[in-house]
Design an enzyme around this catalytic site. Structure first.
Site, mmCIF file in Angstrom:
data_model
loop_
_atom_site.group_PDB
_atom_site.id
_atom_site.type_symbol
_atom_site.label_atom_id
_atom_site.label_comp_id
_atom_site.label_asym_id
_atom_site.label_seq_id
_atom_site.Cartn_x
_atom_site.Cartn_y
_atom_site.Cartn_z
ATOM 1 N N CYS A 1 55.254 59.031 11.598
ATOM 2 C CA CYS A 1 54.105 58.454 12.288
ATOM 3 C C CYS A 1 54.459 58.039 13.725
ATOM 4 O O CYS A 1 55.009 58.823 14.484
ATOM 5 C CB CYS A 1 53.576 57.292 11.457
ATOM 6 S SG CYS A 1 51.867 56.842 11.797
ATOM 7 N N HIS A 2 54.204 56.800 14.130
ATOM 8 C CA HIS A 2 54.537 56.358 15.484
ATOM 9 C C HIS A 2 56.037 56.177 15.682
ATOM 10 O O HIS A 2 56.516 56.127 16.810
ATOM 11 C CB HIS A 2 53.806 55.051 15.808
ATOM 12 C CG HIS A 2 52.316 55.213 15.907
ATOM 13 N ND1 HIS A 2 51.494 55.054 14.819
ATOM 14 C CD2 HIS A 2 51.518 55.557 16.953
ATOM 15 C CE1 HIS A 2 50.233 55.268 15.188
ATOM 16 N NE2 HIS A 2 50.220 55.581 16.474
ATOM 17 N N GLU B 1 44.407 58.704 16.208
ATOM 18 C CA GLU B 1 44.352 57.441 16.969
ATOM 19 C C GLU B 1 42.900 57.020 17.175
ATOM 20 O O GLU B 1 42.571 55.828 17.169
ATOM 21 C CB GLU B 1 45.054 57.624 18.314
ATOM 22 C CG GLU B 1 45.721 56.391 18.859
ATOM 23 C CD GLU B 1 46.893 55.911 18.004
ATOM 24 O OE1 GLU B 1 46.674 54.989 17.189
ATOM 25 O OE2 GLU B 1 48.000 56.419 18.163
#
Length: 231
Positions: free
Chosen positions: A134-135, A165
């Site tokens: 993910c991030h 997002e």
């Protein structure tokens, strides 16, 4: 016995100060659980050491899966999250896998952390596994190898995409567009056909997962690939 370094964030708010953020719980619990099931050694580390806050969004009923709920109620595990190792204190240790857990907060303290970059560079160049979800994939953005090239240049990877997002309603809060930044570094960005569904990309000993819904599959793929190296 395999040794894993699971890297988490120390940041608890977006730069605007309007919203809380932190570690996305499932992106840590699934790999932690899979490793512990195999009696592997797990170290939870963070840029500053000490407490890693948990993103409240990851604790909402529809996001909190059975594994994550179990660990949320596990006092010993929660105590570990309050006392993570400082990355500078583990630089002399060797790991079979360095795994970057996500959460929007990692966009602030992962990309420019020199110690994290050094750890990943050494890990990758020694042909040992680097994984990110993910991030947390943002922690790979600025890692340069000995030849001066970015680690992710020419690699197939995934991560939280810009449309996701939008769905998460965080486009105005995040410090940068992760998908665009990865592409700017020359990465071959791959994503699931359906947003917010599990997607894992294996590129040699670099493994990435797209979003929180990839947590379980990431744990399965990482442990499977690590077990291959034991044979």
């Amino acid at each position: 016995m395999k040794k894993l370094l699971l890297v988490v964030t120390n940041v608890d708010k977006y730069a605007s100060g309007n919203l809380k953020t932190g570690l996305w719980l499932s992106e840590l619990t699934h790999i932690f659980h899979a490793a512990k099931e195999r009696s592997w050694e797990v170290t939870i580390g963070s840029p500053k050491g000490g407490n890693t806050p948990i993103d409240p969004e990851s604790l909402k009923p529809f996001m909190l899966d059975e594994v994550s709920r179990e660990y949320l109620e596990n006092n010993a595990f929660m105590e570990e999250l309050k006392n993570t190792s400082r990355l500078q204190d583990v630089t002399e240790r060797t790991f079979d896998c360095i795994y970057l857990a996500g959460g929007h907060a990692t966009m602030y303290d992962f990309p420019d952390d020199a110690t994290l970059q050094s750890l990943i560079k050494s890990q990758y160049e020694n042909n040992k596994m680097v994984a990110a979800i993910c991030h947390g994939v943002g922690g790979l953005l600025n890692v340069k190898l000995s030849d001066g090239k970015y680690l992710i240049e020419g690699k197939s990877i995934t991560g939280f995409d810009w449309f996701e997002e939008t769905l998460a309603m965080r486009k105005k809060e995040v410090p940068f567009n992760l998908e665009a930044a990865l592409k700017e570094r020359g990465a071959h960005f791959k994503k699931a056909f359906i947003p917010m569904t599990s997607h894992v990309v294996v590129a040699g000993h670099l493994i990435t997962g797209q979003n929180p819904f990839s947590s379980k599959e990431m744990a399965q793929v990482v442990t499977r690939e690590l077990e291959k190296t034991s044979k």
